[in-house]
Design a protein around this motif. Structure first.
Motif, PDB file in Angstrom:
ATOM      1  N   LEU A 176      15.912 -17.213 -21.248  1.00  0.00           N
ATOM      2  CA  LEU A 176      14.801 -16.264 -21.172  1.00  0.00           C
ATOM      3  C   LEU A 176      13.768 -16.770 -20.182  1.00  0.00           C
ATOM      4  O   LEU A 176      13.454 -17.959 -20.149  1.00  0.00           O
ATOM      5  CB  LEU A 176      14.160 -16.074 -22.548  1.00  0.00           C
ATOM      6  CG  LEU A 176      15.048 -15.521 -23.668  1.00  0.00           C
ATOM      7  CD1 LEU A 176      14.225 -15.336 -24.935  1.00  0.00           C
ATOM      8  CD2 LEU A 176      15.696 -14.200 -23.258  1.00  0.00           C
ATOM      9  N   LYS A 177      13.233 -15.845 -19.400  1.00  0.00           N
ATOM     10  CA  LYS A 177      12.198 -16.187 -18.428  1.00  0.00           C
ATOM     11  C   LYS A 177      11.051 -15.204 -18.566  1.00  0.00           C
ATOM     12  O   LYS A 177      11.255 -13.985 -18.482  1.00  0.00           O
ATOM     13  CB  LYS A 177      12.763 -16.134 -17.002  1.00  0.00           C
ATOM     14  CG  LYS A 177      11.727 -16.422 -15.928  1.00  0.00           C
ATOM     15  CD  LYS A 177      12.319 -16.255 -14.538  1.00  0.00           C
ATOM     16  CE  LYS A 177      11.267 -16.463 -13.451  1.00  0.00           C
ATOM     17  NZ  LYS A 177      11.844 -16.229 -12.097  1.00  0.00           N
TER      18      LYS A 177
ATOM     19  N   PHE B  33      23.578 -11.682 -14.282  1.00  0.00           N
ATOM     20  CA  PHE B  33      23.452 -10.545 -15.197  1.00  0.00           C
ATOM     21  C   PHE B  33      22.083 -10.655 -15.845  1.00  0.00           C
ATOM     22  O   PHE B  33      21.678 -11.732 -16.290  1.00  0.00           O
ATOM     23  CB  PHE B  33      24.541 -10.571 -16.263  1.00  0.00           C
ATOM     24  CG  PHE B  33      24.318  -9.574 -17.366  1.00  0.00           C
ATOM     25  CD1 PHE B  33      24.503  -8.224 -17.140  1.00  0.00           C
ATOM     26  CD2 PHE B  33      23.897  -9.984 -18.618  1.00  0.00           C
ATOM     27  CE1 PHE B  33      24.281  -7.293 -18.146  1.00  0.00           C
ATOM     28  CE2 PHE B  33      23.671  -9.066 -19.638  1.00  0.00           C
ATOM     29  CZ  PHE B  33      23.869  -7.712 -19.394  1.00  0.00           C
ATOM     30  N   GLN B  34      21.353  -9.530 -15.920  1.00  0.00           N
ATOM     31  CA  GLN B  34      19.966  -9.594 -16.393  1.00  0.00           C
ATOM     32  C   GLN B  34      19.578  -8.357 -17.186  1.00  0.00           C
ATOM     33  O   GLN B  34      19.994  -7.237 -16.877  1.00  0.00           O
ATOM     34  CB  GLN B  34      19.030  -9.743 -15.186  1.00  0.00           C
ATOM     35  CG  GLN B  34      17.558  -9.817 -15.512  1.00  0.00           C
ATOM     36  CD  GLN B  34      16.742 -10.155 -14.274  1.00  0.00           C
ATOM     37  OE1 GLN B  34      17.100 -11.015 -13.476  1.00  0.00           O
ATOM     38  NE2 GLN B  34      15.641  -9.449 -14.097  1.00  0.00           N
ATOM     39  N   ILE B  35      18.787  -8.567 -18.224  1.00  0.00           N
ATOM     40  CA  ILE B  35      18.142  -7.486 -18.974  1.00  0.00           C
ATOM     41  C   ILE B  35      16.648  -7.797 -18.987  1.00  0.00           C
ATOM     42  O   ILE B  35      16.253  -8.926 -19.306  1.00  0.00           O
ATOM     43  CB  ILE B  35      18.651  -7.393 -20.424  1.00  0.00           C
ATOM     44  CG1 ILE B  35      20.161  -7.152 -20.462  1.00  0.00           C
ATOM     45  CG2 ILE B  35      17.936  -6.273 -21.179  1.00  0.00           C
ATOM     46  CD1 ILE B  35      20.757  -7.213 -21.858  1.00  0.00           C
ATOM     47  N   THR B  36      15.831  -6.824 -18.658  1.00  0.00           N
ATOM     48  CA  THR B  36      14.381  -7.028 -18.585  1.00  0.00           C
ATOM     49  C   THR B  36      13.665  -6.113 -19.568  1.00  0.00           C
ATOM     50  O   THR B  36      14.015  -4.939 -19.712  1.00  0.00           O
ATOM     51  CB  THR B  36      13.864  -6.752 -17.158  1.00  0.00           C
ATOM     52  OG1 THR B  36      14.501  -7.647 -16.258  1.00  0.00           O
ATOM     53  CG2 THR B  36      12.350  -6.946 -17.076  1.00  0.00           C
ATOM     54  N   GLN B  37      12.668  -6.681 -20.246  1.00  0.00           N
ATOM     55  CA  GLN B  37      11.853  -5.910 -21.188  1.00  0.00           C
ATOM     56  C   GLN B  37      10.398  -6.353 -21.124  1.00  0.00           C
ATOM     57  O   GLN B  37      10.082  -7.436 -20.618  1.00  0.00           O
ATOM     58  CB  GLN B  37      12.360  -6.110 -22.622  1.00  0.00           C
ATOM     59  CG  GLN B  37      13.517  -5.215 -22.999  1.00  0.00           C
ATOM     60  CD  GLN B  37      13.147  -3.750 -23.029  1.00  0.00           C
ATOM     61  OE1 GLN B  37      12.533  -3.259 -23.960  1.00  0.00           O
ATOM     62  NE2 GLN B  37      13.535  -3.015 -21.999  1.00  0.00           N
TER      63      GLN B  37
ATOM     64  N   ASP C 108      12.717 -11.700 -19.087  1.00  0.00           N
ATOM     65  CA  ASP C 108      14.063 -11.460 -18.590  1.00  0.00           C
ATOM     66  C   ASP C 108      15.063 -12.303 -19.368  1.00  0.00           C
ATOM     67  O   ASP C 108      14.845 -13.509 -19.561  1.00  0.00           O
ATOM     68  CB  ASP C 108      14.170 -11.833 -17.104  1.00  0.00           C
ATOM     69  CG  ASP C 108      13.244 -11.029 -16.228  1.00  0.00           C
ATOM     70  OD1 ASP C 108      13.187  -9.811 -16.414  1.00  0.00           O
ATOM     71  OD2 ASP C 108      12.581 -11.627 -15.356  1.00  0.00           O
ATOM     72  N   PHE C 109      16.138 -11.671 -19.797  1.00  0.00           N
ATOM     73  CA  PHE C 109      17.296 -12.393 -20.303  1.00  0.00           C
ATOM     74  C   PHE C 109      18.249 -12.514 -19.123  1.00  0.00           C
ATOM     75  O   PHE C 109      18.691 -11.503 -18.561  1.00  0.00           O
ATOM     76  CB  PHE C 109      17.949 -11.639 -21.460  1.00  0.00           C
ATOM     77  CG  PHE C 109      19.335 -12.131 -21.800  1.00  0.00           C
ATOM     78  CD1 PHE C 109      19.524 -13.410 -22.293  1.00  0.00           C
ATOM     79  CD2 PHE C 109      20.438 -11.315 -21.617  1.00  0.00           C
ATOM     80  CE1 PHE C 109      20.801 -13.876 -22.595  1.00  0.00           C
ATOM     81  CE2 PHE C 109      21.718 -11.759 -21.925  1.00  0.00           C
ATOM     82  CZ  PHE C 109      21.897 -13.052 -22.414  1.00  0.00           C
ATOM     83  N   ILE C 110      18.568 -13.744 -18.725  1.00  0.00           N
ATOM     84  CA  ILE C 110      19.325 -13.983 -17.498  1.00  0.00           C
ATOM     85  C   ILE C 110      20.557 -14.834 -17.799  1.00  0.00           C
ATOM     86  O   ILE C 110      20.463 -15.868 -18.461  1.00  0.00           O
ATOM     87  CB  ILE C 110      18.453 -14.710 -16.447  1.00  0.00           C
ATOM     88  CG1 ILE C 110      17.206 -13.875 -16.119  1.00  0.00           C
ATOM     89  CG2 ILE C 110      19.248 -14.996 -15.182  1.00  0.00           C
ATOM     90  CD1 ILE C 110      16.183 -14.607 -15.285  1.00  0.00           C
ATOM     91  N   VAL C 111      21.703 -14.389 -17.283  1.00  0.00           N
ATOM     92  CA  VAL C 111      22.935 -15.178 -17.370  1.00  0.00           C
ATOM     93  C   VAL C 111      23.380 -15.498 -15.942  1.00  0.00           C
ATOM     94  O   VAL C 111      23.708 -14.602 -15.167  1.00  0.00           O
ATOM     95  CB  VAL C 111      24.056 -14.429 -18.114  1.00  0.00           C
ATOM     96  CG1 VAL C 111      25.284 -15.341 -18.272  1.00  0.00           C
ATOM     97  CG2 VAL C 111      23.581 -13.953 -19.475  1.00  0.00           C
ATOM     98  N   LEU C 112      23.363 -16.795 -15.597  1.00  0.00           N
ATOM     99  CA  LEU C 112      23.742 -17.250 -14.258  1.00  0.00           C
ATOM    100  C   LEU C 112      25.058 -18.028 -14.255  1.00  0.00           C
ATOM    101  O   LEU C 112      25.765 -18.048 -13.249  1.00  0.00           O
ATOM    102  CB  LEU C 112      22.641 -18.151 -13.673  1.00  0.00           C
ATOM    103  CG  LEU C 112      21.304 -17.484 -13.345  1.00  0.00           C
ATOM    104  CD1 LEU C 112      20.266 -18.548 -12.997  1.00  0.00           C
ATOM    105  CD2 LEU C 112      21.455 -16.503 -12.195  1.00  0.00           C
ATOM    106  N   LYS C 113      25.358 -18.664 -15.350  1.00  0.00           N
ATOM    107  CA  LYS C 113      26.554 -19.509 -15.425  1.00  0.00           C
ATOM    108  C   LYS C 113      27.803 -18.647 -15.287  1.00  0.00           C
ATOM    109  O   LYS C 113      28.025 -17.723 -16.071  1.00  0.00           O
ATOM    110  CB  LYS C 113      26.562 -20.265 -16.751  1.00  0.00           C
ATOM    111  CG  LYS C 113      27.591 -21.363 -16.833  1.00  0.00           C
ATOM    112  CD  LYS C 113      27.428 -22.133 -18.151  1.00  0.00           C
ATOM    113  CE  LYS C 113      28.471 -23.233 -18.276  1.00  0.00           C
ATOM    114  NZ  LYS C 113      28.323 -23.960 -19.560  1.00  0.00           N
ATOM    115  N   PHE C 114      28.627 -18.964 -14.285  1.00  0.00           N
ATOM    116  CA  PHE C 114      29.793 -18.134 -13.990  1.00  0.00           C
ATOM    117  C   PHE C 114      30.731 -18.022 -15.190  1.00  0.00           C
ATOM    118  O   PHE C 114      31.234 -16.941 -15.508  1.00  0.00           O
ATOM    119  CB  PHE C 114      30.547 -18.682 -12.779  1.00  0.00           C
ATOM    120  CG  PHE C 114      31.704 -17.834 -12.354  1.00  0.00           C
ATOM    121  CD1 PHE C 114      31.501 -16.717 -11.554  1.00  0.00           C
ATOM    122  CD2 PHE C 114      32.999 -18.124 -12.770  1.00  0.00           C
ATOM    123  CE1 PHE C 114      32.566 -15.913 -11.166  1.00  0.00           C
ATOM    124  CE2 PHE C 114      34.068 -17.326 -12.394  1.00  0.00           C
ATOM    125  CZ  PHE C 114      33.854 -16.219 -11.587  1.00  0.00           C
ATOM    126  N   SER C 115      30.948 -19.134 -15.880  1.00  0.00           N
ATOM    127  CA  SER C 115      31.870 -19.116 -17.020  1.00  0.00           C
ATOM    128  C   SER C 115      31.350 -18.229 -18.146  1.00  0.00           C
ATOM    129  O   SER C 115      32.130 -17.556 -18.832  1.00  0.00           O
ATOM    130  CB  SER C 115      32.111 -20.538 -17.536  1.00  0.00           C
ATOM    131  OG  SER C 115      30.898 -21.135 -17.967  1.00  0.00           O
TER     132      SER C 115
END
Length: 299
Positions: free
Chosen positions: A240-241, A216-220, A250-257
């Motif tokens: 954040l990347k 899940f990602q949001i980019t600004q 980018d705000f990135i969520v990779l962790k499945f939980s």
């Protein structure tokens, strides 16, 4: 092994006529991502100043988002639609200064924008005050408006640069310490700027030769790094990347939980309204498949 997809998934968005009215914080969050505050200054030889001045609040989307634009129009109670069939675009726009004064500006005063777009709104509001005082009808007032226009969006057109060569741009207001106070703002912002990814790639360590990851990602723009950090803290997950080459964060969520226990419950409680809902529903199908360990088989 090759991945063979034999199922055809039909995506369709059915509009519920009884759906709740858009939440005002949602509208501001969505506007933070998709709206434009425009100060138009164009040559008009029949006017005393030779220039016509107008304000436009606009949201332009793919034509498949027509229903969402209709909801926005109903929310504000003003404005018009423009359909650009050749490029599959639809635009909701408010051009009446009376409607801008009575509907658009009061809304964003009460439910503020949180990104740096708020600076555009404040300049837009400053321009409206000059127009309300009829200052756009004299040369000095016109110069003030050109100075504001030079700090809005992409700045001055070549025609305006040539016609007003000595204009000093109006200072852009500083947008600081904006706090997220309502989850509906985040949902509106996700509707505008969020992305749901299903990444499938070859892997020698997996039995079937492939691995699956959800993201899940949001980019600004990097200028909104502080706000993205606040989103990360508010949702209590992700990272954040910064990508310097495109001046983006980018705000990135990779962790499945985290996706399963923080992102999904948020959207289930505060649903998406536009076609991004279809991406979200497909994303949820993927989550279900992974929960059942079906991603560990070719089928």
């Amino acid at each position: 092994n090759k991945l063979n997809f034999n199922k055809n998934f039909t995506r369709s968005l059915h509009t519920n006529k009884n759906i709740e009215r858009l939440n005002p914080f949602y509208v501001s969050g969505f506007s933070d991502g998709e709206s434009s505050f425009i100060l138009s200054i164009v040559e008009r030889s029949y006017l005393k100043t030779k220039w016509g001045v107008s304000l436009i609040f606009a949201i332009e989307l793919h034509s498949k988002e027509y229903s969402l634009l209709q909801e926005l129009k109903s929310f504000f109670g003003v404005g018009n639609f423009t359909i650009k069939k050749k490029v599959n675009k639809a635009m909701f726009a408010v051009t009446s200064i009376e409607d801008i004064n009575n509907s658009i500006i009061p809304h964003f005063d009460k439910y503020p924008l949180l990104t740096q777009k708020k600076a555009d709104f404040l300049l837009f509001k400053q321009a409206s005050e000059l127009i309300n005082k009829k200052e756009h009808l004299n040369s000095e007032g016109l110069k003030k408006l050109v100075a504001i226009r030079s700090s809005l969006n992409l700045g001055l057109t070549d025609v305006l640069k040539f016609s007003f060569p000595s204009i000093v741009p109006e200072s852009r207001p500083l947008v600081l310490n904006n706090e997220i106070i309502d989850k509906n703002w985040i949902i509106g912002f996700i509707e505008a700027e969020g992305c749901f990814f299903i990444d499938i790639f070859k892997s020698k360590t997996n039995k079937i030769g492939y691995q699956v990851k959800l993201k899940f990602q949001i980019t600004q723009n990097i200028r909104d790094y502080d706000l993205m950090n606040k989103i990360q803290n508010y949702l209590n997950c992700g990272s954040l990347k910064i990508t310097s080459s495109r001046s983006a964060v980018d705000f990135i969520v990779l962790k499945f939980s985290d996706i399963n226990t923080k992102i999904i419950p948020l959207i289930e409680t505060f649903p998406l309204r536009g076609n991004k809902l279809l991406d979200y529903l497909d994303f949820c199908k993927a989550i279900s498949i992974i929960k059942d360990k079906e991603h560990l088989t070719i089928e």
